[in-house]
Design a protein around this motif. Structure first.
Motif, PDB file in Angstrom:
ATOM      1  N   GLY A 125       0.787  -1.223   0.000  1.00  0.00           N
ATOM      2  CA  GLY A 125       0.000   0.000   0.000  1.00  0.00           C
ATOM      3  C   GLY A 125       0.819   1.273   0.000  1.00  0.00           C
ATOM      4  N   LEU A 126       2.003   1.247   0.608  1.00  0.00           N
ATOM      5  CA  LEU A 126       2.834   2.449   0.659  1.00  0.00           C
ATOM      6  C   LEU A 126       3.229   2.938  -0.730  1.00  0.00           C
ATOM      7  CD1 LEU A 126       5.292   1.801   3.641  1.00  0.00           C
ATOM      8  CD2 LEU A 126       3.483   3.516   3.529  1.00  0.00           C
ATOM      9  N   HIS A 127       3.186   2.053  -1.717  1.00  0.00           N
ATOM     10  CA  HIS A 127       3.566   2.437  -3.078  1.00  0.00           C
ATOM     11  C   HIS A 127       2.647   3.520  -3.639  1.00  0.00           C
ATOM     12  CE1 HIS A 127       5.832  -1.114  -2.466  1.00  0.00           C
ATOM     13  NE2 HIS A 127       4.999  -1.973  -2.987  1.00  0.00           N
ATOM     14  N   TYR A 128       1.481   3.715  -3.013  1.00  0.00           N
ATOM     15  CA  TYR A 128       0.492   4.670  -3.512  1.00  0.00           C
ATOM     16  C   TYR A 128       0.232   5.808  -2.531  1.00  0.00           C
ATOM     17  CZ  TYR A 128       0.004   0.556  -6.361  1.00  0.00           C
ATOM     18  OH  TYR A 128       0.284  -0.510  -7.175  1.00  0.00           O
ATOM     19  N   LEU A 150       4.008  -4.593   9.886  1.00  0.00           N
ATOM     20  CA  LEU A 150       4.628  -5.131   8.681  1.00  0.00           C
ATOM     21  C   LEU A 150       4.159  -4.294   7.491  1.00  0.00           C
ATOM     22  CD1 LEU A 150       3.752  -8.865   9.396  1.00  0.00           C
ATOM     23  CD2 LEU A 150       6.066  -7.941   9.462  1.00  0.00           C
ATOM     24  N   ALA A 151       5.101  -3.763   6.714  1.00  0.00           N
ATOM     25  CA  ALA A 151       4.723  -2.917   5.584  1.00  0.00           C
ATOM     26  C   ALA A 151       5.741  -3.047   4.460  1.00  0.00           C
ATOM     27  CB  ALA A 151       4.622  -1.451   6.023  1.00  0.00           C
ATOM     28  N   HIS A 152       5.262  -3.242   3.241  1.00  0.00           N
ATOM     29  CA  HIS A 152       6.159  -3.254   2.087  1.00  0.00           C
ATOM     30  C   HIS A 152       6.626  -1.832   1.803  1.00  0.00           C
ATOM     31  CE1 HIS A 152       4.182  -7.189   1.311  1.00  0.00           C
ATOM     32  NE2 HIS A 152       5.426  -7.491   1.010  1.00  0.00           N
ATOM     33  N   PHE A 153       7.910  -1.732   1.461  1.00  0.00           N
ATOM     34  CA  PHE A 153       8.522  -0.415   1.300  1.00  0.00           C
ATOM     35  C   PHE A 153       9.575  -0.493   0.204  1.00  0.00           C
ATOM     36  CE2 PHE A 153      11.903   2.615   2.720  1.00  0.00           C
ATOM     37  CZ  PHE A 153      11.186   3.790   2.548  1.00  0.00           C
ATOM     38  N   ASP A 154       9.549   0.489  -0.693  1.00  0.00           N
ATOM     39  CA  ASP A 154      10.529   0.563  -1.770  1.00  0.00           C
ATOM     40  C   ASP A 154      11.422   1.784  -1.561  1.00  0.00           C
ATOM     41  OD1 ASP A 154      11.989   0.466  -4.080  1.00  0.00           O
ATOM     42  OD2 ASP A 154      10.348   1.096  -5.399  1.00  0.00           O
ATOM     43  N   PRO A 155      12.645   1.606  -1.075  1.00  0.00           N
ATOM     44  CA  PRO A 155      13.530   2.751  -0.838  1.00  0.00           C
ATOM     45  C   PRO A 155      13.755   3.596  -2.084  1.00  0.00           C
ATOM     46  CG  PRO A 155      14.427   0.782   0.203  1.00  0.00           C
ATOM     47  CD  PRO A 155      13.282   0.332  -0.665  1.00  0.00           C
ATOM     48  N   GLU A 156      13.701   2.967  -3.270  1.00  0.00           N
ATOM     49  CA  GLU A 156      13.940   3.709  -4.503  1.00  0.00           C
ATOM     50  C   GLU A 156      12.840   4.725  -4.779  1.00  0.00           C
ATOM     51  OE1 GLU A 156      16.714   3.528  -6.472  1.00  0.00           O
ATOM     52  OE2 GLU A 156      17.451   2.310  -4.803  1.00  0.00           O
ATOM     53  N   SER A 157      11.702   4.595  -4.106  1.00  0.00           N
ATOM     54  CA  SER A 157      10.602   5.536  -4.325  1.00  0.00           C
ATOM     55  C   SER A 157      10.755   6.805  -3.496  1.00  0.00           C
ATOM     56  CB  SER A 157       9.264   4.875  -3.973  1.00  0.00           C
ATOM     57  OG  SER A 157       9.138   4.679  -2.571  1.00  0.00           O
ATOM     58  N   ILE A 158      11.737   6.828  -2.602  1.00  0.00           N
ATOM     59  CA  ILE A 158      11.982   8.005  -1.776  1.00  0.00           C
ATOM     60  C   ILE A 158      13.072   8.828  -2.446  1.00  0.00           C
ATOM     61  CG2 ILE A 158      12.524   8.869   0.512  1.00  0.00           C
ATOM     62  CD1 ILE A 158      10.022   7.155   0.440  1.00  0.00           C
ATOM     63  N   GLY A 220       6.583  -3.993 -10.719  1.00  0.00           N
ATOM     64  CA  GLY A 220       6.222  -3.897 -12.121  1.00  0.00           C
ATOM     65  C   GLY A 220       5.012  -3.021 -12.368  1.00  0.00           C
ATOM     66  N   GLN A 221       4.404  -2.509 -11.293  1.00  0.00           N
ATOM     67  CA  GLN A 221       3.215  -1.658 -11.403  1.00  0.00           C
ATOM     68  C   GLN A 221       3.595  -0.186 -11.220  1.00  0.00           C
ATOM     69  OE1 GLN A 221       0.112  -2.930 -12.110  1.00  0.00           O
ATOM     70  NE2 GLN A 221       1.200  -4.870 -12.328  1.00  0.00           N
ATOM     71  N   PRO A 222       2.868   0.726 -11.886  1.00  0.00           N
ATOM     72  CA  PRO A 222       3.113   2.156 -11.666  1.00  0.00           C
ATOM     73  C   PRO A 222       2.960   2.503 -10.194  1.00  0.00           C
ATOM     74  CG  PRO A 222       1.678   1.825 -13.558  1.00  0.00           C
ATOM     75  CD  PRO A 222       1.812   0.484 -12.890  1.00  0.00           C
ATOM     76  N   ALA A 223       3.837   3.337  -9.678  1.00  0.00           N
ATOM     77  CA  ALA A 223       3.823   3.688  -8.268  1.00  0.00           C
ATOM     78  C   ALA A 223       4.112   5.177  -8.112  1.00  0.00           C
ATOM     79  CB  ALA A 223       4.854   2.857  -7.502  1.00  0.00           C
ATOM     80  N   VAL A 224       4.066   5.630  -6.880  1.00  0.00           N
ATOM     81  CA  VAL A 224       4.248   7.043  -6.558  1.00  0.00           C
ATOM     82  C   VAL A 224       5.675   7.293  -6.084  1.00  0.00           C
ATOM     83  CG1 VAL A 224       3.549   8.848  -4.920  1.00  0.00           C
ATOM     84  CG2 VAL A 224       1.822   7.381  -5.988  1.00  0.00           C
TER      85      VAL A 224
END
Length: 237
Positions: A125-128, A150-158, A220-224
């Motif tokens: 959910g954090l991706h959005y 527990l939360a999925h997190f993409d450091p590259e999105s920061i 692989g999905q568009p994210a923020v």
């Protein structure tokens, strides 16, 4: 937003964007199996909650989509369980809500609970979310004393708001310093135990705005893309 960088959008604009409003990342995910919370998190929420003592079986699922996993858990847990799902869009087809379950259609960026939770999850959910770090800080304060986040997190999105590239390494280091663990293989943040106030997990970053055109992330999905500047602390005596 004062001082918002060119190309970044406000919360209202972000949540109206096609990337956020129409995302289907968590719509059909159940508790167990191939497309499941257990597989994505490495923890089976039903088993984890079932092992808890009476009165300590509360679960908050942020960005819960259709709430399928919560519904499955509600039918299997004792009557003392408290299950809450929060999603910007909510279930596309309303269904009767089990007695132990509450479905809330709201922005996770502004919503806040009235009670602590033993388990808090945010599956992709954090991706959005625009201010990802702000939500993580707030969610950390919603845990019970021995709760689990527990939360999925993409450091590259920061990203740095001044165009300096990714801020991921610096952010992960600060998150670890406040008590989070990060599994880079699963892209998963974990926090064990309550942080009683948001100040307990304060991070030295100021949110500047979001970029809904950042493109696909590791899923692989568009994210923020979430843009921050370093918080300047006055250290003068």
């Amino acid at each position: 937003m004062t001082g918002q960088q060119r190309g970044l959008v406000s919360l209202t604009e972000l949540e109206r964007s096609s990337v956020v409003a129409n995302n289907t990342m968590n719509r059909e995910r159940g508790l167990a199996g191939v497309n499941s919370y257990a597989r994505e998190l490495g923890v089976d929420p039903l088993a984890w909650l079932s092992d808890r003592s009476p009165g300590a079986r509360s679960w908050l699922d942020l960005c819960s989509g259709e709430g399928r996993a919560l519904r499955e858990a509600a039918s299997a847990l004792p009557p003392d369980a408290v299950l809450t799902g929060v999603d910007l869009v909510g279930p596309l087809v309303p269904l009767p809500t089990p007695p132990a379950m509450e479905e809330i259609t709201a922005s996770v960026s502004t919503w806040a609970p009235t009670r602590p939770y033993d388990l808090i999850t945010c599956v992709h959910g954090l991706h959005y979310v625009g201010d990802q770090l702000g939500l993580l800080t707030r969610a950390a304060s919603w845990l019970t004393e021995d709760g689990l986040l527990l939360a999925h997190f993409d450091p590259e999105s920061i990203r740095w708001a001044d165009g300096g590239g990714t801020a991921g390494r610096a952010v992960v280091a600060e998150l670890r310093a406040t008590g989070f663990a990060y599994d880079s293989r699963r892209h998963l943040l974990t926090l064990q135990g309550a942080r009683l106030t948001t100040a307990t997990t304060a991070l030295p970053f100021t949110y500047m705005g979001a970029d809904p055109t950042a493109g696909p992330n590791y899923t692989g999905q568009p994210a923020v893309g979430s843009h921050y500047s370093r918080t300047i602390t006055d250290t003068a005596e």
